[in-house]
Write an enzyme that holds these catalytic residues in place. Structure first.
Site, mmCIF file in Angstrom:
data_model
loop_
_atom_site.group_PDB
_atom_site.id
_atom_site.type_symbol
_atom_site.label_atom_id
_atom_site.label_comp_id
_atom_site.label_asym_id
_atom_site.label_seq_id
_atom_site.Cartn_x
_atom_site.Cartn_y
_atom_site.Cartn_z
ATOM 1 N N ASP A 1 0.871 -1.172 0.000
ATOM 2 C CA ASP A 1 0.000 0.000 0.000
ATOM 3 C C ASP A 1 0.910 1.225 0.000
ATOM 4 O O ASP A 1 2.088 1.135 0.359
ATOM 5 C CB ASP A 1 -0.899 0.019 1.239
ATOM 6 C CG ASP A 1 -2.183 0.814 1.030
ATOM 7 O OD1 ASP A 1 -3.275 0.228 1.116
ATOM 8 O OD2 ASP A 1 -2.099 2.033 0.780
ATOM 9 N N TYR B 1 -15.314 6.728 -12.318
ATOM 10 C CA TYR B 1 -15.087 5.480 -11.579
ATOM 11 C C TYR B 1 -15.668 4.299 -12.353
ATOM 12 O O TYR B 1 -15.007 3.262 -12.512
ATOM 13 C CB TYR B 1 -15.718 5.579 -10.194
ATOM 14 C CG TYR B 1 -15.564 4.332 -9.357
ATOM 15 C CD1 TYR B 1 -14.381 4.068 -8.688
ATOM 16 C CD2 TYR B 1 -16.601 3.413 -9.246
ATOM 17 C CE1 TYR B 1 -14.230 2.923 -7.928
ATOM 18 C CE2 TYR B 1 -16.460 2.264 -8.478
ATOM 19 C CZ TYR B 1 -15.280 2.020 -7.826
ATOM 20 O OH TYR B 1 -15.133 0.882 -7.071
ATOM 21 N N ASP C 1 3.794 2.277 -4.585
ATOM 22 C CA ASP C 1 2.913 3.104 -5.386
ATOM 23 C C ASP C 1 2.622 2.320 -6.656
ATOM 24 O O ASP C 1 3.498 2.152 -7.514
ATOM 25 C CB ASP C 1 3.590 4.444 -5.724
ATOM 26 C CG ASP C 1 2.687 5.381 -6.507
ATOM 27 O OD1 ASP C 1 1.692 4.915 -7.095
ATOM 28 O OD2 ASP C 1 2.974 6.593 -6.530
ATOM 29 N N VAL C 2 1.402 1.803 -6.757
ATOM 30 C CA VAL C 2 1.086 0.896 -7.867
ATOM 31 C C VAL C 2 1.072 1.595 -9.214
ATOM 32 O O VAL C 2 1.030 0.923 -10.258
ATOM 33 C CB VAL C 2 -0.266 0.182 -7.632
ATOM 34 C CG1 VAL C 2 -0.179 -0.767 -6.458
ATOM 35 C CG2 VAL C 2 -1.406 1.189 -7.460
ATOM 36 N N LYS D 1 -13.638 0.930 -13.847
ATOM 37 C CA LYS D 1 -13.902 -0.449 -13.435
ATOM 38 C C LYS D 1 -14.361 -1.318 -14.600
ATOM 39 O O LYS D 1 -14.105 -2.532 -14.617
ATOM 40 C CB LYS D 1 -14.912 -0.458 -12.296
ATOM 41 C CG LYS D 1 -14.351 0.115 -10.990
ATOM 42 C CD LYS D 1 -13.100 -0.632 -10.542
ATOM 43 C CE LYS D 1 -12.585 -0.174 -9.200
ATOM 44 N NZ LYS D 1 -11.400 -0.935 -8.746
#
Length: 261
Positions: free
Chosen positions: A37, A153, A58-59, A157
């Protein structure tokens, strides 16, 4: 309690409610888990509550994905399961197709879509070396229904759901499965995603109050209640386990019966 015995698992967004419960459930089923995370305090809480290994990540940074995979293979020699759980909701004020701000839109696609692509890309070679694996991408019921109240959002998704199909098709010859989970309305506590949505609807004047928004959303769920992080974690346990060895490219809806259009 050994459905995941011997499996080495990586869970991103491990400091959030769903990530933490997924880590807890994986460990309870015998897995070795590394949680990542960006938020140190949240990540420390997950480690304290579950005993898992942690790593700040940090993805959205490509190099950090490579570093994370190298670290997990260095420690444990393999990667069997990746749960791409990290994600954000974005703005709760300017959210419809007419008012959405470009910068907010781009930020959502970076965190919710590009990071998932980076995670899949980084995990595939490691899973090839392990002889197979399971990639689980957290999408949303928003991927399959109109979301004029959170348009950016919903778009992000839907992209995750489609990406999961493509990864599944590419990876099938390598015995790597890829599936997505589509959570419905999941209660993740104060300032969690649903709490932000309820407060945002009230602030925009679409609902009389956050409580009114909660009642309205809950009333749309056939089972009559919000879900919990445990419900999502149990879906992830199934998709990570050998019980789902013949399951790939599905979008597992965990939404209390909320219909997909």
């Amino acid at each position: 309690m050994d459905r995941l015995k011997g499996k080495v698992c990586l869970v991103t967004g491990g400091g959030g409610a769903i990530g933490r419960e997924t880590v807890r459930s994986f460990i309870a089923e015998g897995a070795t888990v590394l949680a990542t995370d960006l938020k140190k305090e949240a990540l420390d809480r997950t480690q304290s509550e579950t005993g898992c290994m942690i790593l700040r990540q940090d993805v959205t940074v490509e190099a950090q994905w490579d570093e994370t995979i190298v670290e997990i293979e260095r420690r444990h020699g393999r990667l069997d399961v990746l749960v791409n759980n990290a994600g954000i909701l974005g703005s709760v004020s300017e959210v419809n197709p007419e008012t959405t701000q470009v910068e907010d839109f781009r930020r959502l696609q970076l965190v919710n879509v590009e990071s998932v692509m980076l995670g899949c890309r980084a995990a595939i070679p490691a899973m090839k070396r392990a002889g197979g694996g399971s990639i689980i991408n957290i999408s949303s019921i928003a991927a399959a229904i109109a979301t004029p109240f959170e348009v950016s959002y919903g778009i992000s998704k839907a992209a995750v759901r489609h990406l999961s199909w493509s990864v599944a098709a590419h990876c099938a010859p390598f015995r790597i499965r890829c599936n997505s989970i589509m959570p419905g309305q999941i209660e993740t506590g104060q300032d969690g995603m649903m709490d932000q949505i309820f407060k945002g609807a009230a602030a925009r004047g679409e609902m009389k109050s956050a409580d009114h928004a909660r009642e309205t959303f809950t009333g749309l769920i056939p089972l009559g209640q919000l879900g919990t992080p445990y419900d999502i974690a149990m879906g992830a346990v199934y998709l990570a386990s050998d019980e789902s060895r013949y399951v790939s490219s599905i979008s597992l809806q965990i939404s209390g019966g909320w219909a997909v259009l």
